[in-house]
Design a protein around this motif. Structure first.
Motif, PDB file in Angstrom:
ATOM      1  N   CYS A   1       0.723  -1.294  -0.237  1.00 41.36           N
ATOM      2  CA  CYS A   1      -0.104  -0.025  -0.092  1.00 41.36           C
ATOM      3  C   CYS A   1       0.727   1.335   0.133  1.00 41.36           C
TER       4      CYS A   1
ATOM      5  N   ASP B   1       4.924   3.400  -4.447  1.00 43.48           N
ATOM      6  CA  ASP B   1       4.203   3.725  -5.674  1.00 43.48           C
ATOM      7  C   ASP B   1       5.183   3.360  -6.817  1.00 43.48           C
TER       8      ASP B   1
ATOM      9  N   LEU C   1      -8.011   2.395  -9.020  1.00 44.96           N
ATOM     10  CA  LEU C   1      -6.598   1.927  -8.422  1.00 44.96           C
ATOM     11  C   LEU C   1      -6.387   0.582  -9.380  1.00 44.96           C
TER      12      LEU C   1
ATOM     13  N   SER D   1      -5.254  -0.445 -11.807  1.00 39.97           N
ATOM     14  CA  SER D   1      -4.116  -0.725 -12.771  1.00 39.97           C
ATOM     15  C   SER D   1      -2.796  -1.130 -11.727  1.00 39.97           C
ATOM     16  N   ARG D   2      -2.899  -0.710 -10.350  1.00 34.38           N
ATOM     17  CA  ARG D   2      -1.898  -1.220  -9.535  1.00 34.38           C
ATOM     18  C   ARG D   2      -1.469  -2.584  -9.112  1.00 34.38           C
ATOM     19  N   THR D   3      -2.596  -3.540  -9.626  1.00 33.56           N
ATOM     20  CA  THR D   3      -2.458  -4.753  -9.532  1.00 33.56           C
ATOM     21  C   THR D   3      -1.301  -5.059 -10.493  1.00 33.56           C
TER      22      THR D   3
ATOM     23  N   TRP E   1       1.775  -3.808 -10.843  1.00 31.48           N
ATOM     24  CA  TRP E   1       3.104  -3.861 -10.552  1.00 31.48           C
ATOM     25  C   TRP E   1       3.143  -4.479  -9.188  1.00 31.48           C
TER      26      TRP E   1
END
Length: 383
Positions: A55, A58, A109, A111-113, A115
């Motif tokens: 979390c 970034d 959010l 798209s964070r999956t 990386w």
């Protein structure tokens, strides 16, 4: 009566980072004096205690920072075992995190999956309906979906600090108060004077004073560019067992809801750059509680038990400083920003290695003292 003390290492700062450093130095049989300052507004006792690289990282940050965060999480169980801290005594436990894709955010959010998959983080995208299946007390009107993350953890920072302080004291370290009042040379050593009149002569000094590290650094002629970032936290009492995970809400000041113990909920927080007072303000607390009640509607009936604020030490690139300074007798350990609790054990280990002139085991070049830093550009409060 004032004291004259001779030690191998003086640690300036008696918060989590300072105490972890002292623990690891004592494990190497080095004599240590810890110089503490003000406790008002320090991050060590203000933090919620989330241990979550997934979390907090970034993709614009360097990969070395994720490696540091990941090592910080991995090292926690070994650290607690090595120093005899029972996990339950410091509130440590593994837990899932639910990273909410709040409806108030303009961009998803999901798209964070990508990386997270790259770094091997166990995660799964959930629709709003699926979120409510696993967290039935959350309101589907507040979010579009969420990323459910496995294998993260939480700890009670206050309990951890208390346990480490007791350990350091019992192992024979000198615990001094009054803050740092003066600095000088004593041949090839450093001489430090406290506000209570004690004198410490040390071969090396570790600056681990959190948001006050810049002030401490100036006493040694060093430029340590940390900015204090205020956060406000509220502790509430409600029915136990309502949440099955830590709820993380990356909007504004990155809100979170942590069930610290059955029926005890820690909720926050803001990111404030212009207000130096360690107080609570109606606008921020109202915004924090408003978001809480939007996400968990029945929280409107929870009792407020306590509120507080603290200052996170932040560099302008949001990376810590973990390195020797221009004066080779000084090691700097500060600038952890939102990750001080997560990085507490591993920072102590790394700093102790630096003091002992050993390879730290991780690449610390990104966290070197004196690296080029842009001016601080965050001047807007977020909550």
């Amino acid at each position: 009566m004032s004291r004259n003390i001779r030690v191998d290492v003086a640690v300036v700062g008696d918060g989590l980072i300072g105490m972890s450093t002292a623990l690891h130095l004592r494990r190497r049989y080095l004599s240590v004096a810890v110089i503490g300052g003000t406790t008002q507004g320090r991050a060590s006792t203000a933090a919620a205690g989330m241990l979550t690289p997934a979390c907090e990282y970034d993709p614009w940050m360097p990969e070395e920072f994720y490696e540091l965060l990941h090592e910080g999480l991995d090292y926690y169980p070994h650290f607690l075992s090595a120093f005899g801290f029972a996990p339950e005594s410091v509130g440590y436990r593994s837990t899932d995190f639910t990273l909410l894709d709040l409806a108030e955010r303009p961009e998803s959010l999901q798209s964070r999956t990508e990386w997270m998959d790259k770094y091997g983080i166990e995660n799964r995208w959930l629709s709003a309906a699926e979120v409510c299946d696993v967290e039935p007390h959350l309101s589907p009107r507040a979010f579009r979906g969420a990323i459910r993350i496995k294998g993260e953890a939480v700890v009670n920072p206050r309990a951890l600090l208390s346990a480490m302080t007791e350990w350091v004291s019992e192992e024979g370290s000198q615990m001094l108060g009054g803050g740092l009042a003066g600095v000088g040379d004593d041949q090839d050593r450093l001489r430090l004077t406290t506000g209570e009149g004690d004198t410490v002569v040390a071969d090396q000094v570790v600056i681990a004073a959190g948001s006050w590290s810049g002030q401490v650094g100036r006493a040694f002629g060093l430029d340590i560019p940390v900015c204090p970032v205020k956060g406000q936290i509220v502790r509430l009492a409600g029915p136990p067992g309502l949440l099955r995970s830590v709820v993380f809400m990356p909007s504004g000041g990155c809100g979170s809801i942590v069930s610290r113990s059955p029926g005890e909920y820690i909720v926050g927080t803001s990111e404030e750059y212009l207000r130096p007072e360690a107080d609570n303000t109606a606008g921020v607390v109202g915004a924090v509680l408003g978001r809480l009640c939007a996400v968990v509607p029945e929280a409107a009936e929870w009792r407020i038990d306590e509120m507080w604020s603290g200052f996170r030490p932040m560099t302008s690139d949001e990376l810590p400083i973990l390195a020797r300074a221009d004066d080779p007798r000084i090691v700097v350990a500060t600038g952890h920003h939102r990750n001080g609790v997560l990085l507490t054990p591993v920072t102590g280990r790394l700093v102790a290695a630096l003091v002992d002139d050993e390879a730290p085991g991780l690449s610390l070049d990104r966290f070197r003292y004196g690296r080029p830093l842009r001016p601080h550009t965050r001047f807007a409060t977020k909550y």
